[in-house]
Design a protein around this motif. Structure first.
Motif, mmCIF file in Angstrom:
data_model
loop_
_atom_site.group_PDB
_atom_site.id
_atom_site.type_symbol
_atom_site.label_atom_id
_atom_site.label_comp_id
_atom_site.label_asym_id
_atom_site.label_seq_id
_atom_site.Cartn_x
_atom_site.Cartn_y
_atom_site.Cartn_z
ATOM 1 N N SER A 76 3.413 19.155 0.156
ATOM 2 C CA SER A 76 3.820 18.559 1.423
ATOM 3 C C SER A 76 2.710 18.638 2.463
ATOM 4 C CB SER A 76 5.078 19.281 1.935
ATOM 5 O OG SER A 76 5.495 18.729 3.163
ATOM 6 N N LEU A 77 2.028 19.793 2.572
ATOM 7 C CA LEU A 77 0.938 19.938 3.539
ATOM 8 C C LEU A 77 -0.239 19.044 3.176
ATOM 9 C CD1 LEU A 77 -0.348 21.346 5.960
ATOM 10 C CD2 LEU A 77 -1.098 23.171 4.413
ATOM 11 N N HIS A 126 0.818 -1.212 0.000
ATOM 12 C CA HIS A 126 0.000 0.000 0.000
ATOM 13 C C HIS A 126 0.851 1.260 0.000
ATOM 14 C CE1 HIS A 126 -4.414 0.642 0.283
ATOM 15 N NE2 HIS A 126 -4.406 -0.667 0.127
ATOM 16 N N ALA A 127 2.032 1.200 0.592
ATOM 17 C CA ALA A 127 2.928 2.360 0.557
ATOM 18 C C ALA A 127 3.303 2.717 -0.877
ATOM 19 C CB ALA A 127 4.178 2.079 1.386
ATOM 20 N N SER A 128 3.448 1.704 -1.727
ATOM 21 C CA SER A 128 3.793 1.962 -3.132
ATOM 22 C C SER A 128 2.664 2.685 -3.855
ATOM 23 C CB SER A 128 4.116 0.646 -3.835
ATOM 24 O OG SER A 128 2.960 -0.171 -3.954
ATOM 25 N N ARG A 129 1.415 2.345 -3.535
ATOM 26 C CA ARG A 129 0.274 3.014 -4.179
ATOM 27 C C ARG A 129 0.155 4.448 -3.687
ATOM 28 N NH1 ARG A 129 -3.926 -1.968 -3.021
ATOM 29 N NH2 ARG A 129 -2.434 -3.628 -3.541
ATOM 30 N N LYS A 130 0.409 4.651 -2.400
ATOM 31 C CA LYS A 130 0.329 5.995 -1.846
ATOM 32 C C LYS A 130 1.426 6.881 -2.413
ATOM 33 C CE LYS A 130 -1.530 8.958 1.001
ATOM 34 N NZ LYS A 130 -2.888 9.501 0.732
ATOM 35 N N ALA A 131 2.596 6.301 -2.674
ATOM 36 C CA ALA A 131 3.690 7.075 -3.266
ATOM 37 C C ALA A 131 3.272 7.615 -4.626
ATOM 38 C CB ALA A 131 4.941 6.213 -3.387
ATOM 39 N N TYR A 132 2.591 6.790 -5.413
ATOM 40 C CA TYR A 132 2.098 7.262 -6.707
ATOM 41 C C TYR A 132 1.025 8.330 -6.523
ATOM 42 C CZ TYR A 132 -0.987 7.337 -10.744
ATOM 43 O OH TYR A 132 -1.798 7.744 -11.769
ATOM 44 N N SER A 133 0.100 8.098 -5.605
ATOM 45 C CA SER A 133 -0.982 9.053 -5.370
ATOM 46 C C SER A 133 -0.447 10.417 -4.965
ATOM 47 C CB SER A 133 -1.909 8.509 -4.278
ATOM 48 O OG SER A 133 -2.860 9.473 -3.887
ATOM 49 N N ASP A 134 0.518 10.432 -4.056
ATOM 50 C CA ASP A 134 1.055 11.702 -3.565
ATOM 51 C C ASP A 134 1.981 12.379 -4.568
ATOM 52 O OD1 ASP A 134 -0.345 11.192 -1.308
ATOM 53 O OD2 ASP A 134 1.382 10.855 0.003
ATOM 54 N N SER A 135 2.359 11.662 -5.605
ATOM 55 C CA SER A 135 3.265 12.231 -6.614
ATOM 56 C C SER A 135 2.523 12.733 -7.848
ATOM 57 C CB SER A 135 4.307 11.186 -7.038
ATOM 58 O OG SER A 135 5.066 10.736 -5.936
ATOM 59 N N LYS A 136 1.208 12.691 -7.833
ATOM 60 C CA LYS A 136 0.448 13.086 -9.022
ATOM 61 C C LYS A 136 0.745 14.517 -9.448
ATOM 62 C CE LYS A 136 -3.581 10.035 -9.057
ATOM 63 N NZ LYS A 136 -5.035 9.946 -8.871
ATOM 64 N N ASP A 137 0.786 15.411 -8.473
ATOM 65 C CA ASP A 137 1.057 16.804 -8.814
ATOM 66 C C ASP A 137 2.436 16.948 -9.451
ATOM 67 O OD1 ASP A 137 0.303 19.704 -8.570
ATOM 68 O OD2 ASP A 137 2.108 19.730 -7.334
ATOM 69 N N VAL A 153 10.677 13.393 0.562
ATOM 70 C CA VAL A 153 11.630 13.493 -0.557
ATOM 71 C C VAL A 153 11.027 14.131 -1.803
ATOM 72 C CG1 VAL A 153 12.883 11.463 0.262
ATOM 73 C CG2 VAL A 153 11.045 11.167 -1.404
ATOM 74 N N ILE A 154 9.739 14.501 -1.762
ATOM 75 C CA ILE A 154 9.076 14.979 -2.971
ATOM 76 C C ILE A 154 9.720 16.250 -3.509
ATOM 77 C CG2 ILE A 154 7.349 16.395 -1.788
ATOM 78 C CD1 ILE A 154 6.707 14.169 -4.858
ATOM 79 N N ASN A 155 10.277 17.082 -2.635
ATOM 80 C CA ASN A 155 10.908 18.319 -3.091
ATOM 81 C C ASN A 155 12.202 18.053 -3.853
ATOM 82 O OD1 ASN A 155 8.896 19.947 -1.944
ATOM 83 N ND2 ASN A 155 9.936 19.984 0.043
ATOM 84 N N TYR A 156 12.775 16.856 -3.683
ATOM 85 C CA TYR A 156 13.985 16.489 -4.415
ATOM 86 C C TYR A 156 13.659 15.753 -5.721
ATOM 87 C CZ TYR A 156 16.016 17.396 0.183
ATOM 88 O OH TYR A 156 16.376 17.973 1.375
ATOM 89 N N GLY A 157 12.428 15.275 -5.829
ATOM 90 C CA GLY A 157 12.008 14.527 -7.007
ATOM 91 C C GLY A 157 11.241 13.280 -6.625
ATOM 92 N N TYR A 158 10.158 12.999 -7.344
ATOM 93 C CA TYR A 158 9.332 11.840 -7.007
ATOM 94 C C TYR A 158 10.069 10.526 -7.190
ATOM 95 C CZ TYR A 158 8.594 11.532 -12.097
ATOM 96 O OH TYR A 158 8.787 11.431 -13.450
ATOM 97 N N GLU A 159 11.133 10.523 -7.980
ATOM 98 C CA GLU A 159 11.865 9.275 -8.230
ATOM 99 C C GLU A 159 12.490 8.714 -6.951
ATOM 100 O OE1 GLU A 159 14.688 12.661 -9.478
ATOM 101 O OE2 GLU A 159 12.534 12.193 -9.530
ATOM 102 N N TYR A 160 12.811 9.579 -5.995
ATOM 103 C CA TYR A 160 13.394 9.100 -4.744
ATOM 104 C C TYR A 160 12.370 8.339 -3.901
ATOM 105 C CZ TYR A 160 17.408 11.995 -5.876
ATOM 106 O OH TYR A 160 18.512 12.545 -6.503
ATOM 107 N N ALA A 161 11.114 8.742 -3.986
ATOM 108 C CA ALA A 161 10.056 8.005 -3.282
ATOM 109 C C ALA A 161 9.897 6.611 -3.875
ATOM 110 C CB ALA A 161 8.738 8.773 -3.360
#
Length: 523
Positions: free
Chosen positions: A344-345, A21-32, A188-196
Motif C-alpha cells: 500500500s505504501l 492507463h488505470a487498467s495498466r497501473k492496476a496490473y503493475s500495482d498487483s505484481k506483488d 482494495v489490494i488487501n482484499y484481493g487484486y481481483e477487486y481492482a
C-alpha cells in the motif's frame, strides 16, 4: 474560447484514456500480489501447508516468489510488443473507419479481457501461464487503439494556436490514469487484486457506452469548419477593417442632411448585402468542408513513416518510453523489493512520478507555444534527466526524499514523453498538410516505435535486476536517456540554427531602428 463541442471532445477523450492507463497501473500495482498467489505459502507449525498436496501443485505456477519475477517481466514485454505491433495496424485502420466506433469497440473488448485476466481466473482458481499470456497479448493489441484515436480526435478539434498547452494538459490523462489506478488498487489490494480488476473493467465498459453516444469525431460532423493551422488572411483583414474608427462616417454635414427615404433605402441595401454575405459564408464553409474531405486522404504507412521528423522522433521516443514504462510497471515493485515497504505504501508513493509528469507536460507545452518550438524545449528538459536518474538511484530509505526525487524524474521524463507522443505527432501531420485522416497513423508510428523500445526494456529490467541488481537497472535508464538525446539532436540542431538566425535578424533590425531614431533625433 473553446466551444462546447471542443470541451466535450477534450473531456471525453481525456477520461477514456485515463481508464486505459488505470487498467495498466492496476496490473503493475498487483505484481506483488500475483507473485504471492502463484507461489507456495510459507509453511510452519502454526501455518501448515495446504492439503491435499496434489491440488496445491495444480494451482502452483512457480516454486518460489523470486521465480515469478521473470514471468511478470515477460508479460510486460509481451503486452508492449503486441501493443506496439497493434499500434502500427490499428492506427492505420483507425484513419479509414469511424474513430468513435473503433474506440468504443476497443473499450468493450478491453473490459472483457480485464475481467477474464484478473477476476475470472481468481474466481475459478484457474492459474495457467498460457492463458495469462494469451489474455495479455490480446489486451495489448486492443488497447493499442486507444492513444492514436484519442489524439486524432483532439487534433481534429484544436488548431495550432495553443496546441502545446492543449496537449500538455490533455496528455496528462496517462499520469492521471496511473494515479486513479493506483488509488483503486491500493484501496482494495488487501482484499484481493481481483477487486481492482473488477472495478476497472466496469469503468471500461461504461466508458465505451459513453463514447458511442457522446463522442463527435470532427467539426465537420456537426457542420463546423475544421480548425485553422495559421491565422487566416481574411480574418486579419477583417480585424483591420473593424479597427478603423466609425465616427468619420457620421461626422460630415452631408450625412446629417440625408433624407429619410434615402436612409431607408440604404438600410434595405445593407440588409440585402448582409443576407448575401451570410449565404456566401455558408457556401464557403460547405465548399471548405467538401474540399477538406477530398484533399485529406489517408497516407500509406510508408509515406507517413518518411514524413520529416517521424523517424528521429520515433527513435528518441523508443528510448524515452523504455524508461517511462519501466517506472510505470516496476516502480511499486522496486520500492517493495528494495526498501521493504508494504504494498500500500509503495503504491501510494509511486504516484509522485505521475504528479511530476503532469506538471512537466503542461509546462513543456506552454513553453513550446511561447517560444514557437518544441524540440528546443524538450531537448533542454531531457538534458537534466540523466542527472535526475542518478540522484534517484542514490535515494535513501526515506519517503519524503524519495518522493521529491521521484517527482523531478517524472517532471523531466514523463513530461517530455507526454508532449512527444501527442503534440509532436499532430504538428508533423498538420505541418505536412496530411489532415485528420492520417493523424492516427502518424501518432501510431511514433507511439508504436516507443512501445517496441519499452517492450525490450521491460524484459531487460527483469533480467538485469535478477542477475546484477537495481543499481545496473538505473544505469540502463541513464544510457537510454542519453541515447534519446542523441536521436533528438539533429532536429534540435536544425531548429536551434533557425531560431538563432531569426534572433540575429531581429537584433539587427533593432539596432537599425535605434540608429535611425538617433539620426532623426539629431536632425
Amino acid at each position: 474560447m473553446w466551444s462546447h463541442h471542443q470541451i466535450v471532445a477534450f473531456v471525453l477523450t481525456y477520461c477514456v484514456y485515463t481508464i486505459f492507463h488505470a487498467s495498466r497501473k492496476a496490473y503493475s500495482d498487483s505484481k506483488d500480489s500475483f507473485s504471492k498467489e502463484w507461489t507456495p505459502l510459507s509453511c510452519n507449525l502454526s501455518w501448515p501447508c495446504p492439503r491435499p498436496e496434489e491440488i496445491w501443485e495444480d494451482r502452483q505456477l512457480f516454486s518460489s516468489y523470486a521465480s515469478a519475477e521473470p514471468f511478470l517481466g515477460l508479460l510486460d514485454s509481451l503486452f508492449l510488443v503486441s501493443y506496439a505491433i497493434g499500434m502500427y495496424f490499428t492506427s492505420f485502420l483507425a484513419d479509414r473507419v469511424e474513430l468513435r466506433k473503433a474506440l468504443a469497440i476497443a473499450m468493450f473488448l478491453s473490459g472483457i479481457l480485464l475481467f477474464c485476466f484478473g477476476v475470472l481466473t481468481q474466481m475459478l482458481h484457474f492459474y495457467n501461464k498460457g492463458f495469462y499470456i494469451s489474455m495479455w497479448i490480446l489486451q495489448g493489441i486492443i488497447q493499442s487503439v486507444g492513444w492514436p484515436t484519442c489524439v486524432a480526435v483532439v487534433g481534429n478539434w484544436f488548431g495550432k494556436s495553443g496546441r502545446g498547452l492543449v496537449f500538455g494538459i490533455w496528455a496528462s490523462c496517462a499520469s492521471v490514469g496511473n494515479v486513479i489506478g493506483n488509488v483503486i488498487t491500493s484501496s482494495v489490494i488487501n482484499y484481493g487484486y481481483e477487486y481492482a480488476f473488477l472495478t476497472i473493467s466496469v469503468m471500461m465498459l461504461g466508458g465505451g457506452l459513453v463514447v458511442v453516444f457522446g463522442l463527435v469525431n470532427t467539426p465537420l460532423e456537426v457542420g463546423l469548419p475544421p480548425p485553422v493551422e495559421t491565422e487566416s488572411l481574411d480574418r486579419r483583414t477583417l480585424d483591420d477593417e473593424d479597427s478603423q474608427p466609425l465616427e468619420d462616417d457620421f461626422n460630415s454635414e452631408d450625412d446629417m442632411n440625408v433624407p429619410t427615404n434615402a436612409i431607408l433605402e440604404t438600410v434595405d441595401k445593407d440588409n440585402a448585402l448582409t443576407n448575401t454575405t451570410l449565404e456566401n459564408e455558408n457556401t464557403e464553409i460547405a465548399m471548405l468542408s467538401n474540399s477538406h474531405q477530398k484533399e485529406s486522404q489517408p497516407l500509406s504507412f510508408l509515406n507517413a513513416l518518411f514524413l520529416p521528423g517521424v523517424i528521429p522522433y520515433s527513435l528518441s521516443f523508443a528510448c524515452l518510453k523504455l524508461v517511462n514504462y519501466a517506472f510505470l510497471f516496476w516502480l511499486p515493485y522496486y520500492l517493495t523489493n528494495h526498501f521493504q515497504w508494504d504494498d500500500s505504501l509503495a503504491s501510494s508513493v509511486s504516484t509522485w512520478y505521475d504528479v511530476g509528469g503532469i506538471a512537466g507536460g503542461i509546462i513543456a507545452g506552454v513553453l513550446s507555444d511561447v517560444f514557437k518550438t518544441r524540440s528546443l524545449v524538450l531537448f533542454f528538459m531531457l538534458l537534466g534527466s540523466p542527472f535526475a536518474l542518478w540522484g534517484y538511484k542514490s535515494s535513501p530509505n526515506d519517503v519524503v526524499i524519495n518522493s521529491i526525487l521521484m517527482s523531478i524524474v517524472g517532471f523531466l521524463i514523463n513530461g517530455v514523453s507526454n508532449i512527444l507522443s501527442s503534440a509532436i505527432a499532430v504538428d508533423i501531420a498538420k505541418r505536412e498538410a496530411v489532415g485528420e485522416h492520417s493523424l492516427a497513423t502518424v501518432t501510431g508510428i511514433i507511439d508504436g516505435t516507443g512501445s517496441l523500445g519499452a517492450a525490450i526494456g521491460q524484459y531487460l529490467v527483469a533480467v538485469i535486476q535478477s542477475n546484477y541488481g537495481w543499481n545496473w537497472v538505473f544505469n540502463l535508464f541513464i544510457i537510454s536517456n542519453v541515447t534519446s538525446l542523441i536521436c533528438l539532436f539533429p532536429i534540435f540542431y536544425n531548429d536551434f540554427v533557425k531560431h538563432s538566425a531569426c534572433a540575429n535578424r531581429l537584433f539587427e533590425r533593432l539596432l537599425s531602428f535605434r540608429s535611425s531614431y538617433r539620426r532623426i533625433d539629431e536632425n
